[in-house]
Design a protein around this motif. Structure first.
Motif, short mmCIF file in Angstrom:
data_model
loop_
_atom_site.label_atom_id
_atom_site.label_comp_id
_atom_site.label_asym_id
_atom_site.label_seq_id
_atom_site.Cartn_x
_atom_site.Cartn_y
_atom_site.Cartn_z
N ALA A 132 9.02 31.41 -13.04
CA ALA A 132 9.51 30.33 -13.89
C ALA A 132 9.80 29.15 -12.96
O ALA A 132 10.52 29.31 -11.97
N ALA A 182 2.48 29.21 -12.63
CA ALA A 182 3.76 29.59 -13.25
C ALA A 182 3.54 29.93 -14.72
O ALA A 182 2.73 29.30 -15.40
N LEU A 194 6.35 30.36 -16.91
CA LEU A 194 7.49 29.87 -17.68
C LEU A 194 7.93 28.53 -17.13
O LEU A 194 7.82 28.26 -15.93
N ARG A 241 11.12 26.12 -16.50
CA ARG A 241 12.58 26.06 -16.42
C ARG A 241 13.01 24.60 -16.26
O ARG A 241 12.30 23.78 -15.67
N VAL A 299 12.87 28.11 -20.41
CA VAL A 299 14.12 28.71 -19.93
C VAL A 299 15.11 27.59 -19.62
O VAL A 299 14.76 26.64 -18.90
N CYS A 320 15.24 39.28 -11.10
CA CYS A 320 14.71 37.97 -10.73
C CYS A 320 15.39 37.51 -9.44
O CYS A 320 16.53 37.89 -9.17
N LEU A 357 12.60 32.32 -9.91
CA LEU A 357 13.07 31.13 -10.63
C LEU A 357 13.14 30.02 -9.60
O LEU A 357 14.01 30.04 -8.71
#
Length: 313
Positions: A75, A99, A101, A103, A139, A244, A273
């Motif tokens: 993400a 990627a 996702l 964020r 996210v 994560c 992340l």
């Protein structure tokens, strides 16, 4: 009156992962409850539902993307949503690099009240718009139980930051939803406290929890925080939940983000992340730790290679 009530045992019945459970506390001999062994989670400390004692592993789906399903999920996006052009540039870059996702922070809990606090619901609207255009699930962090209802309309996963890792009212509110929760470890939390915080969400009936290691405070100030790689390996054994790693916050500087991410992946992380900004020098928050799009492209090649190598043995 049930046998549980006769014994004065506090308990809650709920259904998680397709299993009807009775969570009972304090410690009690399950044979005395008149229940089958498959119907009760045996208390074994402060975290029962997140423990690997009753479940081996779980997969959490974030807008159709599986976390913990065998592939590395990344993400990425800016620390804070600053505007539509900035967000779209970052989102396009991270998607092109691989990627899965997007964020971005809309509500920003900052140490100083004079720092940029985020765009609030407008930031969430932009995330939903840009994520929808590019096909990236979104996210974003919530910092208060009162934000959950509004954010639910926009995000595919809620993020709980380190400062709210033991905001139990927020965790309870998120437990009443059905969307994934990425629960960061507080910078002063033990692993047991981190897993116990996850149980607050699970006990509400929300089985979609991802644990996120983001560094703890130690005596050493070389980096912004100390990434606890050992905790990643430990939690993979102690818990069935996906794990994560956020390498951006412990690094504090972009040149350290990649090596920390590589260590986290090698230790067993299912997800990363990462903060990426189209022009980090002009970022309104955490400018020194955000990667440029070109750095992120190289970053993705390396973390993917390490992930494959570490899982092939």
């Amino acid at each position: 009156m049930s046998r549980l009530e006769e014994l004065g045992v506090q308990h809650k019945r709920l259904r998680l992962y397709g299993v009807d459970l009775v969570v009972a506390w304090p410690d009690v001999d399950p044979s005395s409850l008149g229940l089958g062994s498959g119907d009760v989670v045996i208390p074994g400390g402060h975290y029962q539902l997140s423990s690997s004692k009753w479940r081996r592993s779980s997969v959490v789906r974030v807008g159709g993307v599986e976390v913990g399903g065998g592939d590395l999920v990344v993400a990425a996006g800016p620390c804070a949503v600053e505007g539509e052009d900035q967000l779209r540039a970052a989102a396009a870059a991270v998607k092109a690099a691989g990627a899965k996702l997007l964020r971005g922070g809309a509500f920003k809990p900052r140490t100083s009240p004079y720092s940029f606090q985020g765009l609030g619901e407008r930031g969430l609207e932009l995330l939903r718009k840009v994520g929808g255009e590019l096909g990236l699930p979104v996210v974003s962090e919530v910092t208060d139980p009162r934000q959950v209802e509004a954010a639910y309309k926009y995000v595919d996963a809620f993020q709980v930051g380190a400062r709210n890792a033991q905001n139990f009212e927020l965790l309870r509110a998120l437990g009443e939803t059905d969307k994934p929760v990425i629960l960061k470890r507080g910078f002063g939390e033990t692993v047991e406290e981190w897993l116990s915080a996850a149980d607050y969400v699970l006990l509400g009936g929300n089985e979609n929890v991802i644990l996120c290691e983001r560094g703890i405070r130690t005596f050493d100030h070389t980096l912004r925080f100390t990434l606890d790689v050992g905790a990643v390996a430990a939690v993979k054994r102690l818990s069935h939940l996906p794990v994560c790693v956020d390498p951006s916050h412990p690094a504090g500087r972009r040149e350290y983000v990649e090596p920390l991410a590589l260590a986290g992946v090698a230790a067993g992380a299912d997800m990363l992340l990462v903060e990426v900004h189209p022009d980090p020098g002009r970022a309104l928050s955490d400018s020194e730790q955000q990667l440029t799009p070109s750095m992120f492209l190289d970053f993705m090649r390396k973390v993917t290679a390490v992930f494959r190598a570490s899982r092939s043995t």
